[in-house]
Design an enzyme around this catalytic site. Structure first.
Site, mmCIF file in Angstrom:
data_model
loop_
_atom_site.group_PDB
_atom_site.id
_atom_site.type_symbol
_atom_site.label_atom_id
_atom_site.label_comp_id
_atom_site.label_asym_id
_atom_site.label_seq_id
_atom_site.Cartn_x
_atom_site.Cartn_y
_atom_site.Cartn_z
ATOM 1 N N HIS A 10 0.805 -1.229 0.000
ATOM 2 C CA HIS A 10 0.000 0.000 0.000
ATOM 3 C C HIS A 10 0.837 1.279 0.000
ATOM 4 O O HIS A 10 0.584 2.203 -0.771
ATOM 5 C CB HIS A 10 -0.927 0.012 1.214
ATOM 6 N N SER A 41 -2.756 -7.788 1.281
ATOM 7 C CA SER A 41 -3.178 -8.777 2.292
ATOM 8 C C SER A 41 -4.629 -8.565 2.711
ATOM 9 O O SER A 41 -5.284 -9.502 3.162
ATOM 10 C CB SER A 41 -2.264 -8.695 3.509
ATOM 11 N N CYS A 42 -5.117 -7.341 2.561
ATOM 12 C CA CYS A 42 -6.523 -7.047 2.909
ATOM 13 C C CYS A 42 -7.484 -7.930 2.125
ATOM 14 O O CYS A 42 -8.588 -8.198 2.580
ATOM 15 C CB CYS A 42 -6.873 -5.601 2.587
ATOM 16 N N ALA A 298 -1.452 0.024 12.086
ATOM 17 C CA ALA A 298 -1.048 -0.750 10.913
ATOM 18 C C ALA A 298 -2.252 -1.002 10.020
ATOM 19 O O ALA A 298 -2.883 -2.058 10.076
ATOM 20 C CB ALA A 298 -0.406 -2.060 11.361
ATOM 21 N N ARG A 304 -1.662 4.390 2.758
ATOM 22 C CA ARG A 304 -1.979 5.122 1.524
ATOM 23 C C ARG A 304 -1.866 6.629 1.747
ATOM 24 O O ARG A 304 -1.309 7.357 0.925
ATOM 25 C CB ARG A 304 -3.392 4.782 1.044
HETATM 26 P P1 FAD Z 1 3.619 -4.045 3.715
HETATM 27 O O1 FAD Z 1 2.237 -4.413 3.306
HETATM 28 O O2 FAD Z 1 4.232 -4.728 4.874
HETATM 29 O O3 FAD Z 1 4.541 -4.283 2.434
HETATM 30 C C1 FAD Z 1 5.901 -4.008 2.415
HETATM 31 C C2 FAD Z 1 6.471 -4.518 1.108
HETATM 32 O O4 FAD Z 1 7.826 -4.132 1.030
HETATM 33 C C3 FAD Z 1 6.446 -6.039 1.007
HETATM 34 O O5 FAD Z 1 5.936 -6.416 -0.246
HETATM 35 C C4 FAD Z 1 7.921 -6.426 1.185
HETATM 36 O O6 FAD Z 1 8.262 -7.615 0.492
HETATM 37 C C5 FAD Z 1 8.625 -5.226 0.598
HETATM 38 N N1 FAD Z 1 9.957 -5.000 1.170
HETATM 39 C C6 FAD Z 1 10.275 -4.930 2.498
HETATM 40 N N2 FAD Z 1 11.589 -4.690 2.664
HETATM 41 C C7 FAD Z 1 12.116 -4.586 1.429
HETATM 42 C C8 FAD Z 1 13.418 -4.343 0.951
HETATM 43 N N3 FAD Z 1 14.441 -4.136 1.798
HETATM 44 N N4 FAD Z 1 13.629 -4.325 -0.395
HETATM 45 C C9 FAD Z 1 12.593 -4.525 -1.247
HETATM 46 N N5 FAD Z 1 11.323 -4.762 -0.850
HETATM 47 C C10 FAD Z 1 11.089 -4.792 0.461
HETATM 48 N N6 FAD Z 1 -5.628 -2.723 6.401
HETATM 49 C C11 FAD Z 1 -6.770 -2.036 6.125
HETATM 50 O O7 FAD Z 1 -6.769 -0.802 6.129
HETATM 51 N N7 FAD Z 1 -7.930 -2.702 5.867
HETATM 52 C C12 FAD Z 1 -8.001 -4.065 5.829
HETATM 53 O O8 FAD Z 1 -9.078 -4.631 5.574
HETATM 54 C C13 FAD Z 1 -6.817 -4.794 6.124
HETATM 55 N N8 FAD Z 1 -6.848 -6.151 6.131
HETATM 56 C C14 FAD Z 1 -5.686 -6.844 6.359
HETATM 57 C C15 FAD Z 1 -5.720 -8.237 6.330
HETATM 58 C C16 FAD Z 1 -4.564 -8.975 6.565
HETATM 59 C C17 FAD Z 1 -4.628 -10.485 6.527
HETATM 60 C C18 FAD Z 1 -3.330 -8.290 6.809
HETATM 61 C C19 FAD Z 1 -2.068 -9.064 7.046
HETATM 62 C C20 FAD Z 1 -3.294 -6.909 6.852
HETATM 63 C C21 FAD Z 1 -4.459 -6.172 6.624
HETATM 64 N N9 FAD Z 1 -4.461 -4.769 6.660
HETATM 65 C C22 FAD Z 1 -5.626 -4.069 6.401
HETATM 66 C C23 FAD Z 1 -3.222 -4.024 6.971
HETATM 67 C C24 FAD Z 1 -2.514 -3.619 5.684
HETATM 68 O O9 FAD Z 1 -2.356 -4.733 4.840
HETATM 69 C C25 FAD Z 1 -1.157 -3.026 6.050
HETATM 70 O O10 FAD Z 1 -1.366 -1.945 6.913
HETATM 71 C C26 FAD Z 1 -0.447 -2.540 4.774
HETATM 72 O O11 FAD Z 1 -0.178 -3.625 3.929
HETATM 73 C C27 FAD Z 1 0.850 -1.822 5.106
HETATM 74 O O12 FAD Z 1 1.445 -1.463 3.916
HETATM 75 P P2 FAD Z 1 2.990 -1.138 3.837
HETATM 76 O O13 FAD Z 1 3.200 -0.553 2.471
HETATM 77 O O14 FAD Z 1 3.431 -0.375 5.004
HETATM 78 O O15 FAD Z 1 3.784 -2.507 3.967
#
Ligand code: FAD
Length: 451
Positions: A10, A41-42, A298, A304
């Site tokens: 996201h 993952s959502c 989280a 976003r």
């Molecule tokens: P993440 O989703 O953790 O993604 C990080 C990405 O960075 C990953 O793809 C990883 O592989 C990549 N990465 C990490 N380190 C490196 C590196 N050094 N080099 C290259 N790539 C790297 N939120 C909602 O608002 N509504 C919902 O309904 C909801 N449902 C959810 C259901 C589940 C089962 C889960 C697990 C989460 C849910 N969430 C929901 C929470 C939401 O998914 C997370 O808050 C969101 O994904 C966070 O996004 P992010 O970009 O911070 O990181």
């Protein structure tokens, strides 16, 4: 200008999108260490329950769609170091096992978090899974139809754990749901709601084991066969860990300032301690609207908004991250609930004095039959004990009234009080609502209350 974005969920997606919207000519390199960009993952529960058929559909962007907009997309390429003074990152190409450095003008760290592991004996046994990301989605899906899996133990009864429990109960497995806290979903809902939800979980064959601490995973032939808590032992052919997350930031020590939990410190503009380095998403804290300060929230919604904030600032349009209340919603079998802001379960740790009013009503006027979509609605409004400022709310029903909670998030953001909500204008039509909205009803009842 060359921008490097690390992470493709996201936060990373929104940073890329935000830059492209206003400055499509920007040179963007987008890195993902997994073999798939932008998995959400959502959407996992929808895939595991077969509503969405193809795991590869659970995403916003494909490498081709991003490349068509001029973005350089790199999958299976991990950023392993940042040198802020040189404005360089180290890239490890996981396919070729080679490394190189890349220069950036601006860098966005959207590295997110990983499921926390439990440091107990047996944690390395086979069939101890997590619920986050595409790889786990594929492996979990296989287990839903695996005849050798009869007993599933889910550890952590937050919303991810409850989603996992529901998936496997619907797949015909016997599910035990363990949490160290006394109630399932305790950090999302107060007791009035979780009592009903727990009864629903039990009615669908899920065994809640609350207030229990996991001490060991027991095993046979290298495979998990049970979970031992401080109070009982539960048989397990599959364990799903959903007991919190850990920021994926260990490799950033020394490059940007981290807090004691490994979260990347950011200011209101999503800037880290290093010049031209931004961070967004689950690896950071977010400004908290109800009581100020920062909280760990989280959620995709937060990631976003942070991604967009970083994009704006990178483009030279100063923007502060808007304060958020952590609104979230979930369906648990036939109930739908949503909550935002402060609850009884979180007020103590925030150290604030709250009051709450709990009301029950029907979604529509009483003459509308249940068959036409009427049902009881349970609602709780939380406010500051002294100023009566709105701090949070929870809503639940068998009809979908979850959207109402967004009005409370706005009321929190706008620093509204009980008096502002008591006679606030909401629409009425018997096919949808009541002449006094449940938010009006709760605020009026709170104002009438003597204590
Ligand atoms: P993440 O989703 O953790 O993604 C990080 C990405 O960075 C990953 O793809 C990883 O592989 C990549 N990465 C990490 N380190 C490196 C590196 N050094 N080099 C290259 N790539 C790297 N939120 C909602 O608002 N509504 C919902 O309904 C909801 N449902 C959810 C259901 C589940 C089962 C889960 C697990 C989460 C849910 N969430 C929901 C929470 C939401 O998914 C997370 O808050 C969101 O994904 C966070 O996004 P992010 O970009 O911070 O990181």
């Amino acid at each position: 200008m060359k921008v490097i974005v690390v992470g493709s969920s996201h936060g990373g997606y929104e940073a890329v999108r935000g830059i492209l919207q206003e400055a499509p000519e920007t040179e963007i390199q987008w890195y993902e260490k997994g073999d798939f960009i932008s998995f959400l993952s959502c959407g996992m529960q929808l895939y595991l329950e077969g509503v969405v058929k193809n795991v590869n559909d659970v995403r916003y962007a494909t490498p081709d769609s991003a490349r068509a907009k001029g973005v350089d997309v790199f999958v299976r390429q991990e950023i392993t170091a940042v040198a802020p003074l040189q404005h360089e990152v180290t890239v490890h190409d996981l396919t070729k096992d080679t490394t190189r450095t890349e220069h950036y003008d601006q860098l966005v760290l959207a590295v997110g978090a990983e499921p926390a592991k439990l440091a107990v004996p047996g944690a390395a046994l086979a069939n101890v899974y997590a619920m986050r990301g595409r790889d786990w989605a594929i492996r979990l899906k296989a287990k839903t139809v695996d005849p050798d899996v009869a007993n599933v133990v889910v550890i952590g009864a937050g919303y991810i754990g409850v989603e996992a429990a529901e998936v496997f109960a619907k797949a015909g497995k016997h599910v035990t749901l363990i949490d160290i806290l006394p109630r399932a979903l305790q950090l999302y809902l107060d007791e009035e709601f979780t009592t009903r939800l727990t009864a629903t979980l039990v009615a669908h064959g899920i065994t809640p084991a609350m207030g229990q601490s996991v001490e060991e995973f027991t095993g046979k032939d290298g495979q998990v066969s049970g979970v031992l808590t401080d109070q009982a032992e539960f048989p397990a052919d599959l364990v799903i860990l959903s007991a919190g997350i850990k920021p994926a930031t260990h490799w950033l020590k020394g490059a940007v300032d981290l807090d004691a939990k490994g979260l990347i410190k950011v200011n209101d503009y999503q800037q880290t301690s290093a010049t031209d380095v931004y961070a967004v998403g689950d690896a950071t804290l977010a400004p908290y609207a109800p009581v100020g300060g920062k909280q760990r929230i989280a959620l995709a919604t937060v990631a976003r908004r942070q991604g967009r904030t970083a994009a704006k600032n990178i483009l030279g349009q100063p923007m502060k991250m808007p304060a958020v209340s952590g609104a979230s919603a979930l369906s648990v079998f036939d109930y739908h609930f949503a909550s935002t802001g402060v609850k009884a379960g979180t007020a103590d740790q925030l150290g604030i004095a709250i009051k709450s009013i709990y009301v029950e009503d029907t979604a529509r006027p009483p003459f509308v039959p249940e068959a036409a979509g009427n049902a009881p609605v349970y609602f709780k409004l939380t406010y500051a004990a002294d100023s009566q400022r709105i701090l949070g709310a929870q809503i639940m029903s068998k009809v979908d009234v979850t959207g109402n909670i967004n009005a409370i998030s706005l009321a929190i953001q706008g620093k509204m009080t009980l008096s502002d909500l008591a006679y606030a204008d909401f629409f009425f039509q018997p096919g949808f609502d009541r002449p006094w909205h449940i938010i009006n009803v709760a605020a009026q009842a709170a104002l009438l209350r003597k204590t």
